[in-house]
Write a protein that holds these residues in place. Structure first.
Motif, mmCIF file in Angstrom:
data_model
loop_
_atom_site.group_PDB
_atom_site.id
_atom_site.type_symbol
_atom_site.label_atom_id
_atom_site.label_comp_id
_atom_site.label_asym_id
_atom_site.label_seq_id
_atom_site.Cartn_x
_atom_site.Cartn_y
_atom_site.Cartn_z
ATOM 1 N N GLN A 1 0.836 -1.204 0.000
ATOM 2 C CA GLN A 1 0.000 0.000 0.000
ATOM 3 C C GLN A 1 0.872 1.256 0.000
ATOM 4 O OE1 GLN A 1 -3.065 -0.622 -0.650
ATOM 5 N NE2 GLN A 1 -2.708 -2.823 -0.346
ATOM 6 N N THR A 2 0.220 2.414 -0.170
ATOM 7 C CA THR A 2 0.988 3.657 -0.327
ATOM 8 C C THR A 2 0.372 4.810 0.462
ATOM 9 O OG1 THR A 2 -0.350 4.152 -2.276
ATOM 10 C CG2 THR A 2 1.810 3.155 -2.679
ATOM 11 N N GLN B 1 -3.744 11.382 5.346
ATOM 12 C CA GLN B 1 -4.911 12.104 4.833
ATOM 13 C C GLN B 1 -5.930 12.339 5.957
ATOM 14 O OE1 GLN B 1 -6.306 12.920 1.134
ATOM 15 N NE2 GLN B 1 -7.161 14.201 2.754
ATOM 16 N N GLU C 1 -13.625 8.669 5.576
ATOM 17 C CA GLU C 1 -12.532 8.373 4.645
ATOM 18 C C GLU C 1 -12.443 6.858 4.478
ATOM 19 O OE1 GLU C 1 -7.687 8.755 4.014
ATOM 20 O OE2 GLU C 1 -8.504 8.524 6.011
ATOM 21 N N ASP D 1 -14.308 -3.574 5.585
ATOM 22 C CA ASP D 1 -14.503 -3.306 4.164
ATOM 23 C C ASP D 1 -15.229 -1.968 4.002
ATOM 24 O OD1 ASP D 1 -15.119 -3.149 1.510
ATOM 25 O OD2 ASP D 1 -16.303 -5.008 1.443
ATOM 26 N N GLY D 2 -14.443 -0.950 3.655
ATOM 27 C CA GLY D 2 -14.992 0.406 3.538
ATOM 28 C C GLY D 2 -15.945 0.584 2.372
ATOM 29 N N GLY E 1 -10.011 3.949 3.270
ATOM 30 C CA GLY E 1 -8.601 3.705 2.939
ATOM 31 C C GLY E 1 -7.703 4.552 3.844
ATOM 32 N N THR E 2 -7.611 4.177 5.115
ATOM 33 C CA THR E 2 -6.824 4.951 6.091
ATOM 34 C C THR E 2 -5.351 4.998 5.699
ATOM 35 O OG1 THR E 2 -8.295 4.029 7.781
ATOM 36 C CG2 THR E 2 -6.313 5.173 8.562
ATOM 37 N N GLY E 3 -4.819 3.860 5.229
ATOM 38 C CA GLY E 3 -3.392 3.789 4.886
ATOM 39 C C GLY E 3 -2.534 4.260 6.038
ATOM 40 N N SER E 4 -1.645 5.217 5.770
ATOM 41 C CA SER E 4 -0.730 5.724 6.800
ATOM 42 C C SER E 4 -1.442 6.558 7.862
ATOM 43 C CB SER E 4 0.317 6.614 6.134
ATOM 44 O OG SER E 4 -0.315 7.787 5.631
ATOM 45 N N ILE F 1 -11.719 4.185 7.602
ATOM 46 C CA ILE F 1 -11.800 2.714 7.626
ATOM 47 C C ILE F 1 -10.739 2.113 6.703
ATOM 48 C CG2 ILE F 1 -13.781 2.812 6.020
ATOM 49 C CD1 ILE F 1 -14.760 0.213 7.439
ATOM 50 N N GLU F 2 -10.087 1.066 7.195
ATOM 51 C CA GLU F 2 -8.979 0.417 6.483
ATOM 52 C C GLU F 2 -9.198 -1.092 6.536
ATOM 53 O OE1 GLU F 2 -6.040 1.231 4.701
ATOM 54 O OE2 GLU F 2 -5.981 -0.945 4.633
ATOM 55 N N ARG F 3 -8.956 -1.768 5.398
ATOM 56 C CA ARG F 3 -9.216 -3.217 5.387
ATOM 57 C C ARG F 3 -8.062 -4.038 5.952
ATOM 58 N NH1 ARG F 3 -6.771 -5.562 0.754
ATOM 59 N NH2 ARG F 3 -7.988 -7.473 0.874
ATOM 60 N N ILE G 1 -10.477 -2.694 -2.668
ATOM 61 C CA ILE G 1 -10.825 -4.118 -2.734
ATOM 62 C C ILE G 1 -11.925 -4.412 -1.726
ATOM 63 C CG2 ILE G 1 -9.927 -6.452 -2.329
ATOM 64 C CD1 ILE G 1 -7.201 -5.328 -3.308
ATOM 65 N N THR H 1 -9.966 6.849 -0.914
ATOM 66 C CA THR H 1 -8.555 7.076 -1.281
ATOM 67 C C THR H 1 -7.937 5.811 -1.886
ATOM 68 O OG1 THR H 1 -7.655 6.516 0.890
ATOM 69 C CG2 THR H 1 -8.317 8.794 0.562
HETATM 70 N N1 SAM Z 1 -5.294 7.789 2.686
HETATM 71 C C1 SAM Z 1 -4.064 7.066 2.793
HETATM 72 C C2 SAM Z 1 -2.945 7.844 3.402
HETATM 73 O O1 SAM Z 1 -3.136 9.032 3.720
HETATM 74 O O2 SAM Z 1 -1.875 7.271 3.610
HETATM 75 C C3 SAM Z 1 -3.624 6.446 1.496
HETATM 76 C C4 SAM Z 1 -4.502 5.343 1.115
HETATM 77 S S1 SAM Z 1 -3.786 4.083 0.108
HETATM 78 C C5 SAM Z 1 -3.559 4.914 -1.401
HETATM 79 C C6 SAM Z 1 -5.250 3.088 -0.098
HETATM 80 C C7 SAM Z 1 -5.641 2.308 1.129
HETATM 81 O O3 SAM Z 1 -6.958 1.787 0.921
HETATM 82 C C8 SAM Z 1 -4.742 1.121 1.411
HETATM 83 O O4 SAM Z 1 -4.219 1.196 2.713
HETATM 84 C C9 SAM Z 1 -5.676 -0.072 1.249
HETATM 85 O O5 SAM Z 1 -5.385 -1.158 2.103
HETATM 86 C C10 SAM Z 1 -7.023 0.545 1.564
HETATM 87 N N2 SAM Z 1 -8.192 -0.174 1.053
HETATM 88 C C11 SAM Z 1 -8.344 -0.831 -0.120
HETATM 89 N N3 SAM Z 1 -9.584 -1.348 -0.200
HETATM 90 C C12 SAM Z 1 -10.239 -1.009 0.951
HETATM 91 C C13 SAM Z 1 -11.542 -1.256 1.477
HETATM 92 N N4 SAM Z 1 -12.473 -1.940 0.818
HETATM 93 N N5 SAM Z 1 -11.834 -0.742 2.695
HETATM 94 C C14 SAM Z 1 -10.944 -0.040 3.401
HETATM 95 N N6 SAM Z 1 -9.683 0.212 2.972
HETATM 96 C C15 SAM Z 1 -9.344 -0.255 1.759
#
Ligand code: SAM
Length: 213
Positions: free
Chosen positions: A58-59, A91, A83, A133-134, A85-88, A105-107, A206, A150
């Motif tokens: 992820q990024t 955001q 939001e 699952d967001g 896709g919490t990722g890091s 929410i982050e998966r 996803i 995101t």
């Molecule tokens: N907003 C983040 C940040 O500031 O670092 C970057 C997000 S990264 C580009 C996308 C994120 O979405 C990944 O961490 C990924 O695991 C998550 N993701 C993908 N599908 C998801 C889902 N169905 N529900 C929640 N998170 C999901």
């Protein structure tokens, strides 16, 4: 390293020339310590003009992408934001500077836990991190004034549109698995006005209403 100087440089060379004008967004980008949201080995590159890896494939998104998505949300400080896709957590921190509450929410559980701990350490007590699952949103906490996806999605899930207040805004990268365009949807009663913004590349969303694994 003088990280606040790197943030000023980031704003001057990456955000202002590309048309970011919202003063509140610029101030949030000047304030949030992006270098803490990447691993130590990448800290010196935290303010570079690109996305960076955060583990698990992820990024953390490119600074400009964070700024433009935030600007499109038109936050005035009183909103409840979802939001996906919490990722890091970067955001989410930027959103938390500009809105009342952020539900994110982050998966991937490990990523979510790391972001949650960092956001807590930095004192962001208006951010709530969920694992799941967001693509299904957070029905127990809906409705939201703003929804930001995101990760790249083939379409904006109907279930999310239902969790948005009237007058609310959704911003999301919509397209194929490999390239997308930022869409902004504005809810007016039961219909949506759609605008098309910058091309972009995000990792895939996803889940049940996104891409299959
Ligand atoms: N907003 C983040 C940040 O500031 O670092 C970057 C997000 S990264 C580009 C996308 C994120 O979405 C990944 O961490 C990924 O695991 C998550 N993701 C993908 N599908 C998801 C889902 N169905 N529900 C929640 N998170 C999901």
């Amino acid at each position: 390293m003088d990280y606040s100087e790197l943030r000023r440089e980031m704003v001057r060379t990456q955000l202002l020339p590309r048309g970011i004008t919202d003063r509140r967004v610029i101030d949030a980008m000047l304030k949030v310590p992006r270098h803490l949201f990447v691993g130590e080995a990448l800290r010196h590159r935290a303010y570079d003009d690109c996305a960076l890896p955060i583990g698990e494939g992820q990024t953390i998104s490119q600074p400009y992408m964070v700024a433009v998505m935030t600007e499109l949300l038109e936050l005035d400080g009183d909103e409840r934001v979802l939001e996906i896709g919490t990722g890091s957590g970067y955001q989410a921190a930027v959103l938390a500077e500009l809105a009342r509450e952020v539900f994110t929410i982050e998966r991937i559980e490990d990523i979510a836990k790391r972001a949650e701990a960092l956001l807590r350490d930095l004192g962001y007590d208006n951010v709530y991190v969920f694992v799941g699952d967001g693509t299904k949103g957070l029905p127990d906490y809906a409705p939201f004034d703003r929804i930001l996806i995101t990760a790249g999605t083939p379409e904006i899930p109907e279930v999310l549109k239902k969790q948005l207040n009237d007058g609310g805004i959704i911003v999301a990268p919509v397209g194929s698995k490999y390239s997308q365009q930022l869409f902004r949807l504005i809810k007016k009663g039961h219909s949506f006005k759609t605008e098309y913004h910058t091309p972009c590349v995000f990792v895939p969303l996803i889940g049940e209403y996104g891409w299959k694994e």
